[in-house]
Design an enzyme around this catalytic site. Structure first.
Site, PDB file in Angstrom:
ATOM      1  N   GLY A  76      25.381 -18.396 -41.048  1.00  0.00           N
ATOM      2  CA  GLY A  76      25.887 -19.037 -39.843  1.00  0.00           C
ATOM      3  C   GLY A  76      26.492 -18.134 -38.792  1.00  0.00           C
ATOM      4  CD1 TRP A  78      23.223 -13.764 -35.496  1.00  0.00           C
ATOM      5  CD2 TRP A  78      21.326 -14.405 -34.519  1.00  0.00           C
ATOM      6  NE1 TRP A  78      22.489 -12.634 -35.232  1.00  0.00           N
ATOM      7  CE2 TRP A  78      21.327 -13.000 -34.642  1.00  0.00           C
ATOM      8  CE3 TRP A  78      20.226 -15.039 -33.963  1.00  0.00           C
ATOM      9  CZ2 TRP A  78      20.265 -12.209 -34.182  1.00  0.00           C
ATOM     10  CZ3 TRP A  78      19.161 -14.254 -33.513  1.00  0.00           C
ATOM     11  CH2 TRP A  78      19.180 -12.859 -33.618  1.00  0.00           C
ATOM     12  CG  ASP A  99      18.891 -21.802 -43.958  1.00  0.00           C
ATOM     13  OD1 ASP A  99      19.080 -20.720 -43.369  1.00  0.00           O
ATOM     14  OD2 ASP A  99      18.442 -21.851 -45.118  1.00  0.00           O
ATOM     15  CG  ASP A 115       9.774 -25.686 -44.481  1.00  0.00           C
ATOM     16  OD1 ASP A 115       9.869 -24.767 -43.633  1.00  0.00           O
ATOM     17  OD2 ASP A 115       8.879 -25.714 -45.353  1.00  0.00           O
ATOM     18  CG  ASP A 139      19.524 -12.186 -38.015  1.00  0.00           C
ATOM     19  OD1 ASP A 139      18.859 -11.233 -37.554  1.00  0.00           O
ATOM     20  OD2 ASP A 139      20.524 -12.016 -38.736  1.00  0.00           O
ATOM     21  CE  LYS A 179      16.532  -9.955 -39.829  1.00  0.00           C
ATOM     22  NZ  LYS A 179      17.771  -9.776 -40.608  1.00  0.00           N
TER      23      LYS A 179
END
Length: 235
Positions: A76, A78, A99, A115, A139, A179
């Site tokens: 958490g 970000w 998530d 999902d 990320d 990322k």
């Protein structure tokens, strides 16, 4: 303790019991990482918070009142930054954290345990947030196998999936940040992003470890859903 090359005191870990070398090295790195210590002092759930802070300080996409989706959000860090920057902690902007894993509550953040790869996920998100969003960020890192080429393809594939999701839910003019890892496997990804966004660039925040191939891709100025076709990549 011992001093490192910069003269700072460095914590070393003596092997205890059956601790593996990899675990020992990871623990030493955590104990000697200034961003890990700073995150604890600042109340952030991960050192990754400082990466997003640096990226947004330079590019200013987390604007007051904006709507944000954080993919693979746990633990958490970000989401915490986004909530503060857009004003969600004061009931202004909106932040939805997605998530597969459960995540403890964050003030100003709506959590959805689902999902994002599910075909129904974009519609669920749009219904939850009340329309298209300003920012999609990720990320996430793919699970690794130890086989370099396979891992590179997995990592790029995950970012492509996140980008496809972003194009399903972003407003025109929106932002995608994710990322990636430096490799030659992301050429198609960059081509696709440049088709769908006005500006695309690679970044390496100072908070990224120097010995890591970690990078971030920042795509600004989404051209709109009519331009996208992630099931049919460009040549």
């Amino acid at each position: 303790m011992a001093k490192d090359s910069t003269g700072r005191m460095r914590v070393t870990v003596k092997s205890a019991g059956r601790m593996k070398l990899s675990s020992k090295l990871w623990l030493e790195r955590q104990l000697n990482d200034p961003y890990v210590a700073q995150a604890k002092r600042d109340g952030y759930r991960s050192r990754a918070a400082y990466k997003l802070l640096e990226i947004d300080d330079k590019h200013h996409f987390l604007k007051p009142g904006a709507s944000v989706v954080d993919l693979g959000a746990a633990p958490g860090g970000w989401s915490q930054i986004a909530a503060k920057r857009v004003g969600a902690t004061e009931g202004k902007g909106k932040v939805v954290a997605i998530d597969l894993l459960e995540m403890p509550e964050i003030v100003g953040v709506t959590f959805a345990q689902l999902d994002f790869l599910s075909p129904a996920a974009p519609e669920k998100l749009l219904a939850m947030i009340g329309g298209r969003v300003d920012v999609v960020m990720s990320d996430m890192a793919a699970n690794t196998t130890g086989h370099r080429k396979t891992d590179q393809l997995r990592i790029v594939g995950l970012v492509e999936d996140a980008a496809a999701f972003a194009c399903d839910v972003l407003k025109p003019g929106g932002t995608f940040v994710a990322k990636v890892f430096q490799s030659g496997a992301d050429a198609t990804l960059m081509t696709q992003l440049k088709r769908d966004f006005a500006s695309v660039k690679h970044l390496k925040p100072q908070a990224s470890r120097k010995d890591s191939s970690e990078r971030y891709v920042l795509a600004l100025g989404f051209r709109g859903p009519e331009t996208t076709n992630w099931s049919n990549p460009p040549d």
